[in-house]
Design an enzyme around this catalytic site. Sequence first.
Site, PDB file in Angstrom:
ATOM      1  N   GLU A 165       0.807  -1.226   0.000  1.00 16.04           N
ATOM      2  CA  GLU A 165       0.000   0.000   0.000  1.00 16.04           C
ATOM      3  C   GLU A 165       0.845   1.282   0.000  1.00 16.04           C
ATOM      4  O   GLU A 165       0.373   2.341   0.399  1.00 16.04           O
ATOM      5  CB  GLU A 165      -0.941   0.000   1.210  1.00 16.04           C
ATOM      6  N   HIS A 192      -0.464   5.610   7.353  1.00 16.44           N
ATOM      7  CA  HIS A 192      -1.642   4.803   7.023  1.00 16.44           C
ATOM      8  C   HIS A 192      -1.738   3.693   8.057  1.00 16.44           C
ATOM      9  O   HIS A 192      -0.750   3.020   8.349  1.00 16.44           O
ATOM     10  CB  HIS A 192      -1.538   4.190   5.627  1.00 16.44           C
ATOM     11  N   HIS A 234      -4.756   0.960  10.471  1.00 20.72           N
ATOM     12  CA  HIS A 234      -6.061   0.311  10.532  1.00 20.72           C
ATOM     13  C   HIS A 234      -6.658   0.409  11.938  1.00 20.72           C
ATOM     14  O   HIS A 234      -7.458  -0.438  12.321  1.00 20.72           O
ATOM     15  CB  HIS A 234      -5.931  -1.168  10.127  1.00 20.72           C
ATOM     16  N   HIS A 243     -11.566  -0.255   6.356  1.00 20.65           N
ATOM     17  CA  HIS A 243     -10.132  -0.492   6.198  1.00 20.65           C
ATOM     18  C   HIS A 243      -9.294   0.262   7.232  1.00 20.65           C
ATOM     19  O   HIS A 243      -8.598  -0.366   8.025  1.00 20.65           O
ATOM     20  CB  HIS A 243      -9.765  -0.096   4.750  1.00 20.65           C
TER      21      HIS A 243
HETATM   22 ZN   LIG Z   1      -4.191  -0.710   4.794  1.00 20.30          ZN
END
Ligand SMILES: [Zn+2]
Length: 258
Positions: A77, A96, A98, A167
């Site tokens: 990602e 980023h 979760h 997500h």
């Molecule tokens: Zn992710």
Amino acid sequence: MGSLQALIQDLVIANRILAREDVVDAYGHVSVRNPDNPHRFLIARSLAPELVGPDDIVELDLDGEPVRDDGHKLYLERFIHAAIFAARPDVMAVVHAHAEDTLPFGIAEATKLRPVIHSGSFIGANVPVWDIADKFGDTNLLVTNMDQGRDLAKCLADNNVALMRGHGFASAGRSLIEVVRMSVYLPRNARALLHAKQLGGEIKYLRQGEIDARNRGYSPYSTETWRAWEYWANKAGCSHMLTKPDAHGHDHKHDHKK
Ligand SMILES: [Zn+2]
């Protein structure tokens, strides 16, 4: 120590802090733009953030491709970071993750995630929700190419945080310290809001004027900002890697208050 080496050390510290504060687990990542070449950024190779050391940092371009091919497996990602750096010249660092407490707000349309506690003010008044299905239909929900990354960056627009439906989230800051702080307080703000909803009644969000007042009082290398960074680094077991801001060559003239 050169300034790039100091930045790599800071990126390692950022990885460890985010792991220690439960923002990331085996997954999730943090990156920082190369101040000497704004078309490149630094990020760890594919590795759990808690395990990242200076030798695990790689340099990617704004298409998410490695500048030097040293055979490292990269994060799937990484395009999240590449696309946000490409779209937002003002952004110097991206996270980023979760984090579980943020997830309900990407799923339930009834309640928006907005600042409700003073430390949550940094996420900004507007936190858009990006749904990968809107443009890409049925996917595995991961951002695995630049098209998807660009669509996410477009949804983020000039906000600090975008939630990603089902997500996680992406956050963007003007420095590593800023983006780490934002990403640590984002799930806490979400948790406070979830608990408040359980108590019932109307929710009192932070007012725009309060958010503005908090931002006006923020300086990236102030004693108060440094205090949190030092605390978190110590808690994450990497206080020995800390470099005082002045040793980075940070020029206080460049300190700016939003
Ligand atoms: Zn992710």
